[in-house]
Write an enzyme that holds these catalytic residues in place. Structure first.
Site, mmCIF file in Angstrom:
data_model
loop_
_atom_site.group_PDB
_atom_site.id
_atom_site.type_symbol
_atom_site.label_atom_id
_atom_site.label_comp_id
_atom_site.label_asym_id
_atom_site.label_seq_id
_atom_site.Cartn_x
_atom_site.Cartn_y
_atom_site.Cartn_z
ATOM 1 C CB CYS A 20 -0.864 -0.009 1.256
ATOM 2 S SG CYS A 20 0.152 0.010 2.747
ATOM 3 C CG HIS A 49 3.662 -5.935 11.336
ATOM 4 N ND1 HIS A 49 2.492 -5.490 11.896
ATOM 5 C CD2 HIS A 49 4.628 -5.633 12.233
ATOM 6 C CE1 HIS A 49 2.744 -4.947 13.068
ATOM 7 N NE2 HIS A 49 4.036 -5.017 13.295
ATOM 8 C CD GLU A 134 -3.284 1.497 13.058
ATOM 9 O OE1 GLU A 134 -2.960 0.704 12.163
ATOM 10 O OE2 GLU A 134 -4.398 2.052 13.103
ATOM 11 C CB THR A 172 -5.506 1.817 9.586
ATOM 12 O OG1 THR A 172 -4.327 1.083 9.931
ATOM 13 C CG2 THR A 172 -5.405 3.237 10.083
HETATM 14 FE FE1 SF4 Z 1 -0.945 0.776 4.507
HETATM 15 FE FE2 SF4 Z 1 -1.480 0.704 7.120
HETATM 16 FE FE3 SF4 Z 1 -1.270 3.038 5.837
HETATM 17 FE FE4 SF4 Z 1 -3.339 1.435 5.342
HETATM 18 S S1 SF4 Z 1 -2.862 2.469 7.275
HETATM 19 S S2 SF4 Z 1 -2.135 2.578 3.830
HETATM 20 S S3 SF4 Z 1 -2.374 -0.583 5.522
HETATM 21 S S4 SF4 Z 1 0.373 1.511 6.167
#
Ligand code: SF4
Length: 334
Positions: A20, A49, A134, A172
């Site tokens: 992402c 991860h 997170e 998230t």
């Molecule tokens: Fe990627 Fe996590 Fe950001 Fe979503 S919140 S774009 S999964 S790093």
């Protein structure tokens, strides 16, 4: 010519899958830091991860630490994509560490929401997984004003009343369905509760989950490339299982058990947001070479999100370019 199993095997490659924008940015930060400042560079927890990503950086002099105590004074410390708590930032500052923040902006968004709600006198119900980096970082923004829940049962046990000022936020990378169920229970129990203006579950998590759900009916089995400690990868496997398909989460092609695809006609392959595409392609190659698989890509969503690396890195890179131009000019004058 190689003998393949009697039945034909079709690989459906889910798209979007894999990296992402937040993971791309975090990896770019670490690459650029290595290039600009050289090893050793310290990273608080895993940069993303994924076992392969972490191992490859370890081989280049990056040290992943679990506490600030492990970082020698004046060293360079990078915060991973999952973010850190303000207390940890203060600890690093007190130790006079140089820091680079590779936190995904969509994680930062949740931190800011937590802080804003707490300042407005709300108690925050954070929906997330205990112990995830997170969640630890977000809870650290207002430790006295946040309660964590993972299940609807935990919502039922919350000690608040219908007159308390309450807000909810989510991690998230949650399952969209699980989060929706918990939010529904929250709203029923506390009709006054307010939420974020815009969804906290990020675009990448949403897209990867919805694509898997839509493609599941075409597949006999689902394989997710990703690490066991990757929350969004685990959710992809769970979604496939919830759709009634056998699903496996593996780090790499060598972990594929041939029994999983014996007598199967179609295998859906996807990858968590921190899993490199190279690992997907290695799995596809194994399925082609050993099972004569044909491959088709099913692209159901477009993704054009990009996050730039932090300003301090862009500036350092700019300075390097300027000084090398100066050196070249001086050299040619002499
Ligand atoms: Fe990627 Fe996590 Fe950001 Fe979503 S919140 S774009 S999964 S790093």
């Amino acid at each position: 010519m190689k003998d393949f199993p009697q039945h034909s095997l079709k690989v459906i490659l889910a798209a979007p899958r894999g990296f992402c924008a937040g993971v791309n940015m975090a990896i770019e930060c670490l690459e650029l830091s290595l290039d600009l400042f050289g090893a050793p560079i310290y990273v608080y927890h895993e940069i993303v991860h994924n076992k392969h990503v972490v191992e490859s950086f370890k081989g280049r002099g990056v040290q992943f630490v679990n506490s600030i105590e492990e970082v020698p004074p004046s060293s360079l410390l990078l915060y991973s994509a999952h973010g850190v708590s303000p207390a940890l930032r203060t600890e690093a500052k007190d130790k006079k560490l140089r820091t680079i923040d590779a936190t995904c902006p969509l994680v930062t968004k949740v931190h800011v929401e937590a802080l804003t709600f707490a300042k407005q006198g709300f108690h925050i119900i954070l929906i997330g997984h205990a112990g995830h980096d997170e969640v630890i970082g977000t809870m650290g923004e207002a430790p006295q004003s946040i309660s964590l829940v993972e299940t609807p049962e935990e919502v039922e046990a919350l000690p608040f009343s219908r007159t308390d000022r309450l807000a909810f936020l989510t991690q998230t990378t949650l399952s969209i369905d699980d989060a929706a169920r918990i939010i529904e229970v929250l709203k029923k129990k506390f009709p006054q509760i307010v939420g974020p203006k815009k969804e906290d579950i990020c675009y990448a998590t949403t897209n990867r989950q919805e694509v898997v759900r839509q493609l599941c009916p075409q597949a006999d089995v689902v394989i997710v490339i990703g690490s066991q400690n990757s929350s969004n990868s685990q959710r992809l496997k769970e979604i496939a299982e919830a759709e009634g398909k056998p699903a496996y989460l593996i780090d790499q092609a060598s972990e594929l058990d041939a029994a999983w695809i014996a007598s199967k006609r179609s295998v859906l392959i996807t990858a968590g947001a921190s899993a490199p595409e190279k690992l997907v392609q290695e799995l596809v190659e194994r399925l082609q070479n050993e099972f004569g698989a044909t491959v088709e890509t099913a692209k159901l969503r477009e993704e054009k999100v990009h996050f730039s690396v932090p300003k301090e890195l862009l500036l350092a890179e700019q300075n390097r370019k300027t000084s090398s131009v100066k050196t070249l000019t001086e050299h040619s004058r002499n």
